[in-house]
Design an enzyme around this catalytic site. Structure first.
Site, PDB file in Angstrom:
ATOM      1  N   ASP A 156      -2.554  10.338   3.332  1.00  0.00           N
ATOM      2  CA  ASP A 156      -3.957   9.952   3.496  1.00  0.00           C
ATOM      3  C   ASP A 156      -4.692  11.007   4.315  1.00  0.00           C
ATOM      4  O   ASP A 156      -4.640  11.000   5.545  1.00  0.00           O
ATOM      5  CB  ASP A 156      -4.035   8.576   4.185  1.00  0.00           C
TER       6      ASP A 156
ATOM      7  N   GLU B  17      -9.354   3.744   1.980  1.00  0.00           N
ATOM      8  CA  GLU B  17      -8.814   3.813   0.626  1.00  0.00           C
ATOM      9  C   GLU B  17      -7.732   2.769   0.353  1.00  0.00           C
ATOM     10  O   GLU B  17      -7.518   2.404  -0.803  1.00  0.00           O
ATOM     11  CB  GLU B  17      -8.256   5.220   0.352  1.00  0.00           C
TER      12      GLU B  17
ATOM     13  N   ASP C  34     -12.147   7.176   3.405  1.00  0.00           N
ATOM     14  CA  ASP C  34     -10.947   6.978   4.226  1.00  0.00           C
ATOM     15  C   ASP C  34     -10.538   5.500   4.274  1.00  0.00           C
ATOM     16  O   ASP C  34      -9.458   5.168   4.745  1.00  0.00           O
ATOM     17  CB  ASP C  34     -11.199   7.513   5.646  1.00  0.00           C
TER      18      ASP C  34
ATOM     19  N   LYS D 185     -10.175  13.134   7.629  1.00  0.00           N
ATOM     20  CA  LYS D 185      -9.730  12.772   8.974  1.00  0.00           C
ATOM     21  C   LYS D 185      -9.720  13.991   9.878  1.00  0.00           C
ATOM     22  O   LYS D 185      -9.565  15.111   9.386  1.00  0.00           O
ATOM     23  CB  LYS D 185      -8.297  12.220   8.907  1.00  0.00           C
TER      24      LYS D 185
ATOM     25  N   ARG E  58      -7.596  -0.418   0.943  1.00  0.00           N
ATOM     26  CA  ARG E  58      -8.141  -1.635   0.330  1.00  0.00           C
ATOM     27  C   ARG E  58      -8.548  -1.386  -1.115  1.00  0.00           C
ATOM     28  O   ARG E  58      -8.543  -2.287  -1.939  1.00  0.00           O
ATOM     29  CB  ARG E  58      -9.306  -2.158   1.182  1.00  0.00           C
TER      30      ARG E  58
ATOM     31  N   ASP F 283       1.625   6.486   5.491  1.00  0.00           N
ATOM     32  CA  ASP F 283       0.651   5.540   4.947  1.00  0.00           C
ATOM     33  C   ASP F 283       1.176   4.811   3.700  1.00  0.00           C
ATOM     34  O   ASP F 283       0.449   4.061   3.057  1.00  0.00           O
ATOM     35  CB  ASP F 283      -0.674   6.264   4.656  1.00  0.00           C
TER      36      ASP F 283
ATOM     37  N   LYS G  42       0.863  -1.193   0.000  1.00  0.00           N
ATOM     38  CA  LYS G  42       0.000   0.000   0.000  1.00  0.00           C
ATOM     39  C   LYS G  42       0.893   1.234   0.000  1.00  0.00           C
ATOM     40  O   LYS G  42       1.676   1.436   0.922  1.00  0.00           O
ATOM     41  CB  LYS G  42      -0.910   0.006   1.239  1.00  0.00           C
TER      42      LYS G  42
HETATM   43  N1  BES Z   1      -4.242   4.706   6.833  1.00  0.00           N
HETATM   44  C1  BES Z   1      -5.414   4.494   7.590  1.00  0.00           C
HETATM   45  C2  BES Z   1      -5.192   3.509   8.734  1.00  0.00           C
HETATM   46  C3  BES Z   1      -4.459   4.062   9.941  1.00  0.00           C
HETATM   47  C4  BES Z   1      -5.095   4.940  10.800  1.00  0.00           C
HETATM   48  C5  BES Z   1      -3.198   3.616  10.228  1.00  0.00           C
HETATM   49  C6  BES Z   1      -4.407   5.385  11.913  1.00  0.00           C
HETATM   50  C7  BES Z   1      -2.539   4.062  11.354  1.00  0.00           C
HETATM   51  C8  BES Z   1      -3.149   4.956  12.200  1.00  0.00           C
HETATM   52  C9  BES Z   1      -6.518   3.918   6.704  1.00  0.00           C
HETATM   53  O1  BES Z   1      -6.519   4.345   5.407  1.00  0.00           O
HETATM   54  C10 BES Z   1      -7.801   4.316   7.319  1.00  0.00           C
HETATM   55  O2  BES Z   1      -8.083   5.480   7.343  1.00  0.00           O
HETATM   56  N2  BES Z   1      -8.561   3.342   7.802  1.00  0.00           N
HETATM   57  C11 BES Z   1      -9.808   3.595   8.432  1.00  0.00           C
HETATM   58  C12 BES Z   1     -10.790   2.585   7.918  1.00  0.00           C
HETATM   59  C13 BES Z   1     -12.209   2.878   8.323  1.00  0.00           C
HETATM   60  C14 BES Z   1     -12.722   4.120   7.613  1.00  0.00           C
HETATM   61  C15 BES Z   1     -13.071   1.686   7.978  1.00  0.00           C
HETATM   62  C16 BES Z   1      -9.615   3.438   9.928  1.00  0.00           C
HETATM   63  O3  BES Z   1      -8.908   2.540  10.361  1.00  0.00           O
HETATM   64  O4  BES Z   1     -10.172   4.259  10.663  1.00  0.00           O
HETATM   65 ZN    ZN Z   2      -4.751   4.949   4.615  1.00  0.00          ZN
HETATM   66 MN    MN Z   3      -7.601   6.140   5.166  1.00  0.00          MN
END
Ligand code: BES
Ligand code: ZN
Ligand code: MN
Length: 495
Positions: free
Chosen positions: A272, A351, A349, A279, A353, A290, A267
Site C-alpha cells: 500500500d 483503498e 489511500d 503515503k 474498504r 497490508d 484485505k
Molecule cells: N493500510 C492502511 C492502514 C494502516 C496505516 C495500517 C498505518 C497500519 C498502519 C490503510 O489503507 C490506510 O491507508 N488508511 C488510511 C485511511 C484514511 C486515508 C482515511 C489511514 O488510516 O490513514
Molecule cells: Zn491499506
Molecule cells: Mn491505504
C-alpha cells in the site's frame, strides 16, 4: 513436531529439557518439589543463592542433576499463585516456549500441571503449550542468503493434568498445534516482501492449499472476470499497478453441501503506497503487511481443514497492489461497485474498504451464516488500541460478543467500537452515493460504516487488525493475529 502426554514420576522422564514452575518468592511448585527432593535440594540451593525468584515469565537453566533423568531443567517463574489467571499463564507459557526453542534440545517435557489458570481447564493449558511452541519455533529465512538455524525441537511431551482426561489433553495438544501452524502460515505470508508476495503469489498459495487438502477447493478470479461482475471499486485500486488484482475464493467442506457456510473475507493489499494520495516515506516498508488480513484467512482455511472441523467455511481474499501511475485512480474519481452503489474516491489511500466492499458483495452468493472481514484498515485503530487489541465492529451484537469472548479465551483479544448511525452521515458525497473517507475523526468507525453499506443483508463483523497484525521496531514482523481468535470462533460453530 510430535506432541504426547506422559505420566509417571517426572524425575525419571528421559528428555533433553524438563520444565518445572516456581512461584514468586521462590516457592516451589509440586513438580519442582519432586525434582528438588530427587536431586538433593538442587533447586532450593539456586533459590537460596538468590539467582531465581520465580517472577512471572523468568527462566533459568540447570544442568546435570543427579537423581534426575532429564539432561537439563528449565525453571519457569510462575509469579504470584493467587494471580495465576489465563492471561498470566499465557505469558509464562510464551516465555517457556521461547526459552526451549533456543536450546540445542530435540525433546522437552513440560511438567507444569500445577500451573493451571483458575479460569481454564487442562485441555486449554495443553493447547496453549503446543500453540506457543509452534509459534516460538518459527524462524523467518526465505530471503536471507545465510539461513538462520532452525529450532532443534522435535518432540514435546506434557504431564497428565488432574481433572482432565488423557483424550482431552491430546485433543488440546492437537488443536494448539494446528492453531500454532496456522499462526506461522499467517506470519510467513505477512513477512514476505511486497515484490515476492504479490496478488498472484497469494493466489498460488491458495491453490496450494487446495492441493494439500482434498476438502478445500480454490477458485481465482482474474481482473477480466471481476470486471464482468462489475467490481469497479476493487479494480480501481489495482488500476495503477503492473500487478493484476486477484479475487481468491477458497471453499472448505467439512459438512454436507447444503449446510450454509461461515465466511471470512480478507484485505490483501500486498503493498500500500497510498496510490496518488501517496503515503509519507517513513516506515512505508511496513505497508507490505497490508495483506495480513488475507494471510489470516488463508491460514485459518488451512487450520480448519487440518482439524477437519464439521462445518463449511468460505474464505475470500481481495488481493491487489495500491500504486500510483498513469492509470491510477485519482482523488475525485467515481467508481461503481458490484452492489451498484457509486463511490467517490476522495483519498486513494483509503483503498482497503474499496477492495473489501466488492468482496463482501460477492460473498453474499454463498448465503453465509456469518461474515467476518479481517483488515489492516486504519491507522486510527493503531492510535486507539495500540498493538494490544483488534478492533471489533459489527451490525450484530451477538456476533460481536462472541468474537470478544473467543479472543479472550484464545488470548488474542479484541474490543468493540460503536457503529451508531450518527457516524454514517460523515460518508455523504455531493457527487456519488457514498464517499470513501469520513474525515479526520473516528477513522476506524467511519471505515467500518463504509463497509456496513455493503453488508446490510448479512450478519457481519469487521476486525480492524492494523495495530495487532504486526510488530514494528527491532522485532519487526507479523504476529499471526487474529488467527487464534478466528479458529476459536469456528471451532465453536455447528453445521
Ligand atoms: N493500510 C492502511 C492502514 C494502516 C496505516 C495500517 C498505518 C497500519 C498502519 C490503510 O489503507 C490506510 O491507508 N488508511 C488510511 C485511511 C484514511 C486515508 C482515511 C489511514 O488510516 O490513514
Ligand atoms: Zn491499506
Ligand atoms: Mn491505504
Amino acid at each position: 513436531m510430535r506432541y504426547t502426554v506422559k505420566s509417571g514420576a517426572i524425575e525419571k522422564i528421559t528428555t533433553d529439557c524438563l520444565v518445572v514452575g516456581v512461584w514468586s518468592k521462590g516457592v516451589l511448585s509440586d513438580e519442582a518439589k519432586s525434582i528438588d527432593a530427587a536431586s538433593g535440594k538442587t533447586i532450593s540451593k539456586v533459590i537460596k543463592a538468590g539467582d531465581f525468584t520465580g517472577n512471572l515469565g523468568e527462566t533459568t537453566l540447570l544442568y546435570g542433576m543427579d537423581g534426575v533423568s532429564a539432561r537439563r531443567i528449565l525453571l519457569l517463574g510462575a509469579g504470584d499463585k493467587k494471580k495465576l489467571d489465563a492471561l498470566n499463564v499465557g505469558k509464562l507459557v510464551e516465555a517457556a516456549a521461547k526459552a526451549v526453542s533456543k536450546l540445542e534440545a530435540s525433546s522437552v517435557h513440560f511438567a507444569v500441571s500445577s500451573l493451571q489458570a483458575k479460569d481454564r481447564d487442562g485441555a486449554w493449558l495443553a493447547s496453549m503449550l503446543s500453540r506457543n511452541v509452534e509459534d516460538q519455533c518459527y524462524r523467518y529465512s526465505t530471503t536471507k542468503s545465510k539461513k538462520p538455524k532452525p529450532a532443534s525441537l522435535r518432540s514435546v511431551s506434557i504431564s497428565a493434568i488432574a481433572g482432565t482426561g488423557r483424550k482431552a489433553l491430546e485433543a488440546g495438544l492437537k488443536y494448539g498445534q494446528e492453531v500454532g501452524k496456522a499462526i506461522n502460515t499467517a506470519k510467513q505470508l505477512g513477512n514476505l516482501p511486497g515484490n515476492v508476495c504479490t496478488p498472484t503469489f497469494l493466489a498460488n498459495e491458495a491453490q496450494r492449499l487446495a492441493t494439500h487438502h482434498k476438502s478445500i477447493t480454490t477458485q481465482i478470479l482474474s481482473e477480466k472476470q471481476m470486471s464482468r461482475l462489475g467490481m469497479g471499486s476493487l479494480l480501481s485500486v489495482s488500476a495503477g499497478s503492473a500487478q493484476e488484482a486477484k479475487l481468491i475464493v477458497m471453499q472448505y467442506k467439512g459438512a454436507p453441501n447444503d449446510s450454509r457456510p461461515y465466511a471470512l473475507v480478507g484485505k490483501g493489499i500486498t503493498f500500500d503506497t497510498g496510490g496518488i494520495s501517496i503515503k509519507p516515506g517513513l516506515a512505508m516498508d511496513e505497508m507490505k503487511f497490508d495483506m495480513c488480513g488475507a494471510a489470516s484467512v488463508v491460514a485459518v482455511m488451512g487450520g480448519v481443514a487440518s482439524l477437519k472441523l464439521p462445518i463449511n467455511v468460505v474464505g475470500v481474499v481481495a488481493a491487489a497492489e495500491n500504486m500510483p501511475g498513469s492509470k491510477a485512480t485519482k482523488p475525485g474519481d467515481i467508481v461503481t461497485s458490484m452492489s451498484g452503489k457509486t463511490i467517490e474516491i476522495l483519498n486513494t489511500d483509503a483503498e482497503g474498504r474499496l477492495v473489501l466492499c466488492d468482496a463482501l458483495t460477492y460473498v453474499e452468493r454463498f448465503k453465509p451464516r456469518s461474515v467476518i472481514d479481517i483488515a489492516t484498515l486504519t491507522g486510527a485503530a493503531v492510535a486507539t488500541f495500540g498493538s494490544f487489541a483488534t478492533a471489533i465492529l459489527s451490525n450484530n451484537d451477538k456476533l460481536s460478543e462472541t468474537l470478544l469472548e473467543c479472543g479472550e479465551h484464545a488470548l488474542d483479544r479484541g474490543w468493540p467500537l460503536p457503529m451508531w448511525d450518527d457516524y454514517q452521515s460523515l460518508l455523504n458525497s455531493n457527487f456519488a452515493d457514498i464517499a470513501n473517507i469520513g474525515g479526520p475523526k473516528g477513522g476506524t468507525i467511519t471505515a467500518a460504516c463504509f463497509l456496513s453499506r455493503f453488508t446490510e443483508k448479512q450478519k457481519w463483523a469487521h476486525l480492524d487488525i492494523a495495530g495487532s497484525a504486526w510488530n514494528s521496531g527491532n522485532s519487526k514482523g507479523a504476529t499471526g493475529r487474529p488467527v487464534s481468535m478466528l479458529m476459536e470462533y469456528l471451532k465453536r460453530q455447528k453445521a
